[in-house]
Write a protein that holds these residues in place. Structure first.
Motif, PDB file in Angstrom:
ATOM      1  N   THR A 154      16.302  58.255   3.736  1.00  0.00           N
ATOM      2  CA  THR A 154      15.081  57.468   3.886  1.00  0.00           C
ATOM      3  C   THR A 154      15.256  56.288   4.831  1.00  0.00           C
ATOM      4  N   VAL A 155      16.432  55.676   4.840  1.00  0.00           N
ATOM      5  CA  VAL A 155      16.617  54.445   5.625  1.00  0.00           C
ATOM      6  C   VAL A 155      16.518  54.685   7.123  1.00  0.00           C
ATOM      7  N   GLU A 156      16.657  55.928   7.553  1.00  0.00           N
ATOM      8  CA  GLU A 156      16.622  56.231   8.982  1.00  0.00           C
ATOM      9  C   GLU A 156      15.214  56.422   9.525  1.00  0.00           C
ATOM     10  N   TYR A 157      14.235  56.437   8.673  1.00  0.00           N
ATOM     11  CA  TYR A 157      12.856  56.659   9.116  1.00  0.00           C
ATOM     12  C   TYR A 157      12.096  55.335   9.164  1.00  0.00           C
ATOM     13  N   ASP A 158      11.350  55.152  10.255  1.00  0.00           N
ATOM     14  CA  ASP A 158      10.667  53.891  10.502  1.00  0.00           C
ATOM     15  C   ASP A 158       9.246  53.852   9.947  1.00  0.00           C
ATOM     16  N   TYR A 159       8.617  54.993   9.892  1.00  0.00           N
ATOM     17  CA  TYR A 159       7.212  55.041   9.504  1.00  0.00           C
ATOM     18  C   TYR A 159       7.032  55.995   8.321  1.00  0.00           C
ATOM     19  N   TRP A 160       6.147  55.592   7.413  1.00  0.00           N
ATOM     20  CA  TRP A 160       5.899  56.377   6.202  1.00  0.00           C
ATOM     21  C   TRP A 160       4.408  56.456   5.916  1.00  0.00           C
ATOM     22  N   GLY A 161       4.002  57.608   5.390  1.00  0.00           N
ATOM     23  CA  GLY A 161       2.660  57.734   4.874  1.00  0.00           C
ATOM     24  C   GLY A 161       2.583  57.204   3.460  1.00  0.00           C
ATOM     25  N   GLN A 162       1.385  57.213   2.912  1.00  0.00           N
ATOM     26  CA  GLN A 162       1.181  56.687   1.558  1.00  0.00           C
ATOM     27  C   GLN A 162       1.422  57.748   0.487  1.00  0.00           C
ATOM     28  N   GLY A 163       1.575  58.979   0.884  1.00  0.00           N
ATOM     29  CA  GLY A 163       1.915  60.029  -0.058  1.00  0.00           C
ATOM     30  C   GLY A 163       0.716  60.811  -0.549  1.00  0.00           C
ATOM     31  N   THR A 164       0.997  62.054  -0.946  1.00  0.00           N
ATOM     32  CA  THR A 164      -0.025  62.904  -1.529  1.00  0.00           C
ATOM     33  C   THR A 164       0.571  63.564  -2.780  1.00  0.00           C
ATOM     34  N   GLN A 165      -0.192  63.575  -3.846  1.00  0.00           N
ATOM     35  CA  GLN A 165       0.297  64.077  -5.133  1.00  0.00           C
ATOM     36  C   GLN A 165       0.237  65.595  -5.163  1.00  0.00           C
ATOM     37  N   VAL A 166       1.341  66.203  -5.586  1.00  0.00           N
ATOM     38  CA  VAL A 166       1.388  67.634  -5.844  1.00  0.00           C
ATOM     39  C   VAL A 166       1.754  67.822  -7.311  1.00  0.00           C
ATOM     40  N   THR A 167       0.922  68.551  -8.026  1.00  0.00           N
ATOM     41  CA  THR A 167       1.164  68.819  -9.438  1.00  0.00           C
ATOM     42  C   THR A 167       1.168  70.330  -9.644  1.00  0.00           C
ATOM     43  N   VAL A 168       2.258  70.838 -10.221  1.00  0.00           N
ATOM     44  CA  VAL A 168       2.397  72.270 -10.469  1.00  0.00           C
ATOM     45  C   VAL A 168       2.391  72.485 -11.975  1.00  0.00           C
ATOM     46  N   SER A 169       1.419  73.237 -12.443  1.00  0.00           N
ATOM     47  CA  SER A 169       1.306  73.488 -13.876  1.00  0.00           C
ATOM     48  C   SER A 169       2.019  74.788 -14.249  1.00  0.00           C
ATOM     49  N   SER A 170       2.530  74.803 -15.470  1.00  0.00           N
ATOM     50  CA  SER A 170       3.276  75.994 -15.923  1.00  0.00           C
ATOM     51  C   SER A 170       2.357  77.013 -16.579  1.00  0.00           C
TER      52      SER A 170
ATOM     53  N   VAL B  93       0.601  51.975  13.793  1.00  0.00           N
ATOM     54  CA  VAL B  93       0.937  53.365  13.526  1.00  0.00           C
ATOM     55  C   VAL B  93       0.692  53.679  12.057  1.00  0.00           C
ATOM     56  N   GLN B  94       0.045  54.797  11.806  1.00  0.00           N
ATOM     57  CA  GLN B  94      -0.171  55.257  10.441  1.00  0.00           C
ATOM     58  C   GLN B  94       0.125  56.752  10.356  1.00  0.00           C
ATOM     59  N   LEU B  95       0.677  57.149   9.231  1.00  0.00           N
ATOM     60  CA  LEU B  95       0.860  58.559   8.936  1.00  0.00           C
ATOM     61  C   LEU B  95      -0.057  58.881   7.763  1.00  0.00           C
ATOM     62  N   VAL B  96      -0.853  59.917   7.907  1.00  0.00           N
ATOM     63  CA  VAL B  96      -1.803  60.279   6.864  1.00  0.00           C
ATOM     64  C   VAL B  96      -1.491  61.683   6.373  1.00  0.00           C
ATOM     65  N   GLU B  97      -1.127  61.783   5.091  1.00  0.00           N
ATOM     66  CA  GLU B  97      -0.851  63.084   4.488  1.00  0.00           C
ATOM     67  C   GLU B  97      -2.111  63.634   3.823  1.00  0.00           C
ATOM     68  N   SER B  98      -2.192  64.942   3.770  1.00  0.00           N
ATOM     69  CA  SER B  98      -3.273  65.608   3.051  1.00  0.00           C
ATOM     70  C   SER B  98      -2.778  66.963   2.578  1.00  0.00           C
ATOM     71  N   GLY B  99      -3.557  67.576   1.687  1.00  0.00           N
ATOM     72  CA  GLY B  99      -3.242  68.925   1.234  1.00  0.00           C
ATOM     73  C   GLY B  99      -2.649  69.015  -0.152  1.00  0.00           C
ATOM     74  N   GLY B 100      -2.374  67.882  -0.778  1.00  0.00           N
ATOM     75  CA  GLY B 100      -1.846  67.926  -2.131  1.00  0.00           C
ATOM     76  C   GLY B 100      -2.908  68.335  -3.134  1.00  0.00           C
ATOM     77  N   GLY B 101      -2.475  68.550  -4.369  1.00  0.00           N
ATOM     78  CA  GLY B 101      -3.416  68.935  -5.412  1.00  0.00           C
ATOM     79  C   GLY B 101      -2.721  69.567  -6.586  1.00  0.00           C
ATOM     80  N   LEU B 102      -3.522  70.228  -7.405  1.00  0.00           N
ATOM     81  CA  LEU B 102      -3.028  70.898  -8.596  1.00  0.00           C
ATOM     82  C   LEU B 102      -2.957  72.396  -8.334  1.00  0.00           C
ATOM     83  N   VAL B 103      -1.811  72.991  -8.642  1.00  0.00           N
ATOM     84  CA  VAL B 103      -1.631  74.427  -8.417  1.00  0.00           C
ATOM     85  C   VAL B 103      -0.825  74.994  -9.578  1.00  0.00           C
ATOM     86  N   GLN B 104      -1.036  76.266  -9.875  1.00  0.00           N
ATOM     87  CA  GLN B 104      -0.258  76.920 -10.920  1.00  0.00           C
ATOM     88  C   GLN B 104       1.112  77.325 -10.391  1.00  0.00           C
TER      89      GLN B 104
END
Length: 122
Positions: free
Chosen positions: A106-122, A2-13
């Motif tokens: 967090t301890v109640e979840y069995d499966y995790w994705g690797q994460g996606t970076q979200v960066t919000v600039s000021s 089983v794998q979870l794949v995240e997408s959609g992160g990025g840099l946004v104002q």
């Protein structure tokens, strides 16, 4: 496997929007509770929202700005994030657990994705 794949992160104002997607592979997750967490540098992983076939929960810290949803037909969970702030900058993780009861730790979840970076600039 089983794998979870995240997408959609990025840099946004600040004030902008992003939509994150989480697509499990290996099986259908229609009977699983799915959740989004985030982790900023030097901080603990923070619960954001969770959804199952019978429940939807959002953390108070993001209620009104973030919305979790799922489309079982395409086996995908989304996190719509609006009015983003610099303090929303973090790595965002998708998680899954069997059953209809949503959980906020967090301890109640069995499966995790690797994460996606979200960066919000000021």
């Amino acid at each position: 496997q089983v794998q979870l794949v995240e997408s959609g992160g990025g840099l946004v104002q600040a004030g902008g929007s992003l939509r994150l997607s989480c697509t499990p592979s290996g099986r259908s997750f229609s009977t699983y509770a799915m959740a989004w967490f985030r982790q900023a540098p030097g901080k603990e992983r923070e619960f954001l929202a969770a959804i199952s076939w019978s429940q939807t929960v959002h953390a108070d810290s993001v209620k009104g700005r973030f919305t979790i949803s799922r489309v079982n037909a395409v086996n995908t969970v989304y996190l719509q994030m609006n009015s983003l702030k610099p303090e929303d900058t973090a790595v965002y993780y998708c998680a899954a657990k069997p059953g209809s009861r949503v959980a906020t730790t967090t301890v109640e979840y069995d499966y995790w994705g690797q994460g996606t970076q979200v960066t919000v600039s000021s």
